[in-house]
Design a protein around this motif. Structure first.
Motif, PDB file in Angstrom:
ATOM      1  N   GLU A   9      -1.535  -8.576   5.704  1.00  0.00           N
ATOM      2  CA  GLU A   9      -2.858  -9.206   5.762  1.00  0.00           C
ATOM      3  C   GLU A   9      -3.934  -8.241   5.269  1.00  0.00           C
ATOM      4  O   GLU A   9      -4.842  -8.626   4.531  1.00  0.00           O
ATOM      5  CB  GLU A   9      -3.164  -9.644   7.188  1.00  0.00           C
ATOM      6  N   ARG A  10      -3.810  -6.981   5.688  1.00  0.00           N
ATOM      7  CA  ARG A  10      -4.797  -5.968   5.267  1.00  0.00           C
ATOM      8  C   ARG A  10      -4.700  -5.697   3.772  1.00  0.00           C
ATOM      9  O   ARG A  10      -5.720  -5.527   3.095  1.00  0.00           O
ATOM     10  CB  ARG A  10      -4.580  -4.680   6.066  1.00  0.00           C
ATOM     11  N   ALA A  11      -3.470  -5.645   3.241  1.00  0.00           N
ATOM     12  CA  ALA A  11      -3.297  -5.415   1.804  1.00  0.00           C
ATOM     13  C   ALA A  11      -3.888  -6.572   1.006  1.00  0.00           C
ATOM     14  O   ALA A  11      -4.547  -6.366  -0.025  1.00  0.00           O
ATOM     15  CB  ALA A  11      -1.814  -5.241   1.480  1.00  0.00           C
ATOM     16  N   ALA A  12      -3.662  -7.813   1.476  1.00  0.00           N
ATOM     17  CA  ALA A  12      -4.211  -8.983   0.800  1.00  0.00           C
ATOM     18  C   ALA A  12      -5.738  -8.958   0.824  1.00  0.00           C
ATOM     19  O   ALA A  12      -6.399  -9.272  -0.181  1.00  0.00           O
ATOM     20  CB  ALA A  12      -3.688 -10.259   1.452  1.00  0.00           C
ATOM     21  N   ALA A  13      -6.303  -8.582   1.969  1.00  0.00           N
ATOM     22  CA  ALA A  13      -7.765  -8.494   2.089  1.00  0.00           C
ATOM     23  C   ALA A  13      -8.317  -7.430   1.141  1.00  0.00           C
ATOM     24  O   ALA A  13      -9.389  -7.607   0.538  1.00  0.00           O
ATOM     25  CB  ALA A  13      -8.145  -8.171   3.536  1.00  0.00           C
ATOM     26  N   MET A  14      -7.577  -6.361   0.982  1.00  0.00           N
ATOM     27  CA  MET A  14      -7.986  -5.277   0.090  1.00  0.00           C
ATOM     28  C   MET A  14      -8.008  -5.743  -1.364  1.00  0.00           C
ATOM     29  O   MET A  14      -8.942  -5.449  -2.116  1.00  0.00           O
ATOM     30  CB  MET A  14      -7.015  -4.104   0.269  1.00  0.00           C
ATOM     31  N   LEU A  15      -6.985  -6.482  -1.757  1.00  0.00           N
ATOM     32  CA  LEU A  15      -6.928  -6.989  -3.122  1.00  0.00           C
ATOM     33  C   LEU A  15      -8.052  -7.985  -3.386  1.00  0.00           C
ATOM     34  O   LEU A  15      -8.667  -7.970  -4.459  1.00  0.00           O
ATOM     35  CB  LEU A  15      -5.570  -7.645  -3.384  1.00  0.00           C
ATOM     36  N   ARG A  16      -8.341  -8.832  -2.400  1.00  0.00           N
ATOM     37  CA  ARG A  16      -9.446  -9.786  -2.563  1.00  0.00           C
ATOM     38  C   ARG A  16     -10.778  -9.055  -2.690  1.00  0.00           C
ATOM     39  O   ARG A  16     -11.655  -9.450  -3.458  1.00  0.00           O
ATOM     40  CB  ARG A  16      -9.481 -10.754  -1.385  1.00  0.00           C
ATOM     41  N   LEU A  17     -10.933  -7.988  -1.922  1.00  0.00           N
ATOM     42  CA  LEU A  17     -12.161  -7.207  -1.975  1.00  0.00           C
ATOM     43  C   LEU A  17     -12.341  -6.583  -3.357  1.00  0.00           C
ATOM     44  O   LEU A  17     -13.430  -6.645  -3.944  1.00  0.00           O
ATOM     45  CB  LEU A  17     -12.120  -6.110  -0.900  1.00  0.00           C
ATOM     46  N   ALA A  50       1.336   2.522  -5.888  1.00  0.00           N
ATOM     47  CA  ALA A  50       2.720   2.802  -6.292  1.00  0.00           C
ATOM     48  C   ALA A  50       3.386   1.578  -6.886  1.00  0.00           C
ATOM     49  O   ALA A  50       4.258   1.686  -7.764  1.00  0.00           O
ATOM     50  CB  ALA A  50       3.521   3.302  -5.091  1.00  0.00           C
ATOM     51  N   GLU A  51       2.982   0.391  -6.435  1.00  0.00           N
ATOM     52  CA  GLU A  51       3.555  -0.856  -6.942  1.00  0.00           C
ATOM     53  C   GLU A  51       2.819  -1.391  -8.173  1.00  0.00           C
ATOM     54  O   GLU A  51       3.213  -2.410  -8.741  1.00  0.00           O
ATOM     55  CB  GLU A  51       3.544  -1.928  -5.845  1.00  0.00           C
ATOM     56  N   GLY A  52       1.738  -0.724  -8.571  1.00  0.00           N
ATOM     57  CA  GLY A  52       1.000  -1.143  -9.753  1.00  0.00           C
ATOM     58  C   GLY A  52      -0.068  -2.184  -9.501  1.00  0.00           C
ATOM     59  O   GLY A  52      -0.708  -2.658 -10.441  1.00  0.00           O
ATOM     60  N   PHE A  53      -0.290  -2.548  -8.220  1.00  0.00           N
ATOM     61  CA  PHE A  53      -1.283  -3.571  -7.902  1.00  0.00           C
ATOM     62  C   PHE A  53      -2.698  -3.009  -7.857  1.00  0.00           C
ATOM     63  O   PHE A  53      -3.677  -3.754  -7.950  1.00  0.00           O
ATOM     64  CB  PHE A  53      -0.957  -4.229  -6.565  1.00  0.00           C
ATOM     65  N   VAL A  54      -2.819  -1.700  -7.700  1.00  0.00           N
ATOM     66  CA  VAL A  54      -4.107  -1.022  -7.641  1.00  0.00           C
ATOM     67  C   VAL A  54      -4.032   0.225  -8.516  1.00  0.00           C
ATOM     68  O   VAL A  54      -2.985   0.870  -8.600  1.00  0.00           O
ATOM     69  CB  VAL A  54      -4.461  -0.640  -6.189  1.00  0.00           C
TER      70      VAL A  54
END
Length: 254
Positions: A9-17, A50-54
């Motif tokens: 949930e926190r990772a998803a919120a971070m990506l939305r931010l 590390a996964e390339g999402f950020v």
């Protein structure tokens, strides 16, 4: 009721931010915006990076969305556009051929079935959308391996299992099979993956003339290959369907 996983949930919120603003954000900005401790925020950002999402800017240390998210988004849009463009043509192909039709794309070193039209009779059939098929033995897989450089490199890395005595597994023979597929514009699977089953497939290209998928007709070997020979009108119908979908995707004439 099952509980949600807090870290996700926190990772998803971070990506939305990160997606919501036009500028890169620093660790303090992200942590304070989400009400997280800096250490917690940093750990999540490290994993996403590390996964390339950020991605992190080397000079400022600030974060932005990564290229992997763009790739996933484009993949989602490509597959859904492909399926939407193919609906009418695959329905027509199933009706004219009297056999089931599959639409497949490259996914995780295999072929992912993204659309399946049932054989137009009253027989009991199972929807195969979401199923995976091997690259080296199926007609869909051979077409993708012949035309898509990524699929070609992946099929060389996987074990080419002999599902039946007819399966081609030796590298030289397989490459010759791909050369023939490119030369004639279609591929076949006659009892190479499943006993008693045969299929014919052709590639689908997009507006960049890049291979984005393949379409296949599949049926009992005695119907698809009466007398041991593929029905030429079936091959022609599959190729016509692939060309029609390609045109609708902006590929022009093939």
């Amino acid at each position: 009721m099952a509980k949600n996983i807090q870290s996700l949930e926190r990772a998803a919120a971070m990506l939305r931010l990160l997606a919501g603003g036009e500028r890169r954000l620093g660790l303090s900005d992200i942590a304070s915006s989400l009400g997280l401790a800096k250490g917690t925020a940093h750990g999540i950002l490290r994993t996403l990076q590390a996964e390339g999402f950020v991605e992190q800017d080397a000079a400022s240390g600030r974060y932005q969305l990564g290229a992997e998210l763009l790739r996933l988004g484009n993949s989602y849009l490509d597959v859904h556009e492909l399926r939407a463009r193919a609906l009418v043509w695959t329905d027509d192909l199933a009706r004219s051929s009297g056999e089931s039709v599959h639409l497949g794309v490259l996914h995780q070193r295999g072929v992912l079935i993204v659309h399946h039209v049932f054989r137009p009779d009253d027989s009991r059939q199972v929807l195969e959308v979401g199923a995976m098929q091997p690259l080296h033995s199926t007609a869909l897989g051979k077409v993708l391996s012949a035309y898509d450089p990524v699929a070609h490199s992946e099929v060389l890395e996987v074990e080419r299992e002999a599902f039946t005595p007819r399966t081609t597994t030796e590298l030289g023979d397989f490459e010759s099979l791909l050369d023939m597929t490119r030369a004639r514009g279609w591929a076949a699977d006659v009892e190479e993956t499943w006993e008693g089953v045969a299929s014919v497939a052709a590639p689908i290209h997009d507006r960049r003339r890049m291979p984005v998928g393949a379409v296949a007709v599949t049926g009992a070997v005695e119907r698809v290959c009466p007398g041991g020979e593929l029905r030429p009108e079936l091959v022609a119908a599959v190729r016509d369907c692939a060309r029609a979908v390609s045109r609708d995707l902006g590929a022009g004439r093939f």
